[in-house]
Design an enzyme around this catalytic site. Structure first.
Site, short mmCIF file in Angstrom:
data_model
loop_
_atom_site.label_atom_id
_atom_site.label_comp_id
_atom_site.label_asym_id
_atom_site.label_seq_id
_atom_site.Cartn_x
_atom_site.Cartn_y
_atom_site.Cartn_z
CG ASP A 74 -29.48 6.12 -31.46
OD1 ASP A 74 -28.58 5.30 -31.22
OD2 ASP A 74 -29.71 6.72 -29.84
NE ARG A 79 -29.98 6.81 -43.67
CZ ARG A 79 -29.67 5.80 -44.33
NH1 ARG A 79 -29.97 5.62 -45.53
NH2 ARG A 79 -28.22 5.59 -44.39
CG ASN A 148 -36.86 6.04 -31.18
OD1 ASN A 148 -36.36 5.02 -30.72
ND2 ASN A 148 -36.02 7.12 -31.38
CD GLU A 149 -40.14 9.34 -31.31
OE1 GLU A 149 -39.48 9.53 -32.49
OE2 GLU A 149 -39.60 9.36 -30.26
NE ARG A 176 -58.99 22.93 -25.98
CZ ARG A 176 -58.76 24.09 -25.47
NH1 ARG A 176 -58.99 24.28 -23.98
NH2 ARG A 176 -58.38 25.05 -26.23
CG ASP A 178 -48.68 22.59 -27.28
OD1 ASP A 178 -49.92 23.10 -27.51
OD2 ASP A 178 -47.97 23.02 -26.81
CB ALA A 190 -36.59 9.22 -28.46
CE1 TYR A 191 -40.96 16.46 -27.84
CE2 TYR A 191 -42.03 15.52 -29.75
CZ TYR A 191 -41.78 16.42 -28.98
OH TYR A 191 -42.36 17.67 -29.07
CG LEU A 193 -36.46 10.70 -21.02
CD1 LEU A 193 -37.02 9.92 -19.71
CD2 LEU A 193 -35.07 10.11 -21.27
#
Length: 293
Positions: A74, A79, A148-149, A176, A178, A190-191, A193
């Site tokens: 992926d 890319r 994706n994101e 507030r 991270d 991806a991230y 999830l």
């Protein structure tokens, strides 16, 4: 020699996959013997055992080919697709990676499936992308595009980010945390999830907003219409901000600038084999249980 609805096909990949060498060579010779013009991405040209191939970069493939076959995982697909989405070209992947949500074809049966695809038997699916922009006074600049994101975070573990989020110029919430993940349905597996976000079927016209480790339990993932414009504002006392689109090179943001994320004018024009089913794919990739009733 077999007729094909695609006149020129680009083969794309990355040499970091040792098992890609045979796949490249077999695929190139198979297409060449069918009388199809083939263009090889320059990064992978040394993997071929022939000097007859036409070599080009991703932009060349986007300009001249009407189908791109991506060999790898992926990450390699993202890319390539980030560039090829700017062109009128269809894309399919041969999976040599791990999960392979975007690369459908098994290398062992790829030629069988591709033979059907070249004859016009495939499913066509268009995935939308996200553009990220910044505004400084009256100047608007596109920083990047994500399949994706878009991920907003700070480089220092000890510091949280405070921001205000607006949807279509309407204040929605302050947070507030991270960081923040803004994902397409493609990126929802991806991230987003991993951070507790929902899975969106590709046909859902939505954008997922997922706070990363928020300071309050009431800060939850939400889904908004993909025609919405998201804007982020930051207080003056803010740690250094970083943005990544699909884990590409980091973009460092001046906290005094407002960030906008909205649907891109470009699309990812994916094709799948006729037997492709999104939910079957999810079940296999995520290890969901089989029918028990």
């Amino acid at each position: 020699m077999t007729s094909s609805i695609f006149r020129t096909i680009g083969i794309i990949g990355h040499s970091s996959y040792p098992k890609a060498i045979n796949t490249y060579d077999v695929l190139y010779r198979w297409l060449y013997n069918k009388g199809i013009k083939v263009m090889i991405e320059q990064h992978a040209s040394h993997l071929l055992r022939t000097h007859k191939a036409i070599i080009g970069n991703l932009h060349d493939i986007g300009d001249y080919a009407d189908l791109a076959i991506v060999i790898g995982g992926d990450g390699n697909m993202l890319r390539a697709a980030n560039v090829l989405s700017q062109y009128d070209i269809k894309i399919i992947g041969i999976n040599l990676g791990n999960l392979g949500f975007l690369t459908d074809l098994n290398p062992h049966s790829a030629l069988i499936e591709l033979s059907k695809i070249l004859s016009g038997h495939f499913i066509n699916e268009k995935r939308f992308l996200l553009d990220i922009k910044i505004q400084h006074y009256n100047n608007v600049t596109i920083l990047g595009t994500a399949i994706n994101e878009v991920i907003l975070y700070t480089n220092t573990i000890k510091n949280m980010i405070k921001f205000e989020l607006y949807i279509n110029n309407n204040f929605t919430f302050s947070s507030r945390s991270d960081g923040l993940i803004i994902a397409t349905p493609t990126g929802s597996t991806a991230y987003a999830l991993s951070a507790g976000g929902p899975i969106l079927s590709p046909s859902v016209e939505g954008i997922v907003l997922v706070p990363i480790c928020p300071h309050t339990v009431s800060s939850r993932p939400i889904i908004i219409d993909n025609k919405s414009t998201i804007s982020l504002k930051f207080p003056k006392i803010t740690p250094k901000l970083t943005i990544r689109c699909d884990n590409q090179n980091p973009i460092y943001i001046d906290k005094e600038k407002e960030i906008f994320i909205q649907r891109s004018n470009h699309i990812l024009d994916l094709i799948h084999p006729n037997n492709y089913n999104y939910f079957k794919n999810l079940r296999i990739k995520l290890g969901w249980q089989k029918n028990s009733i």
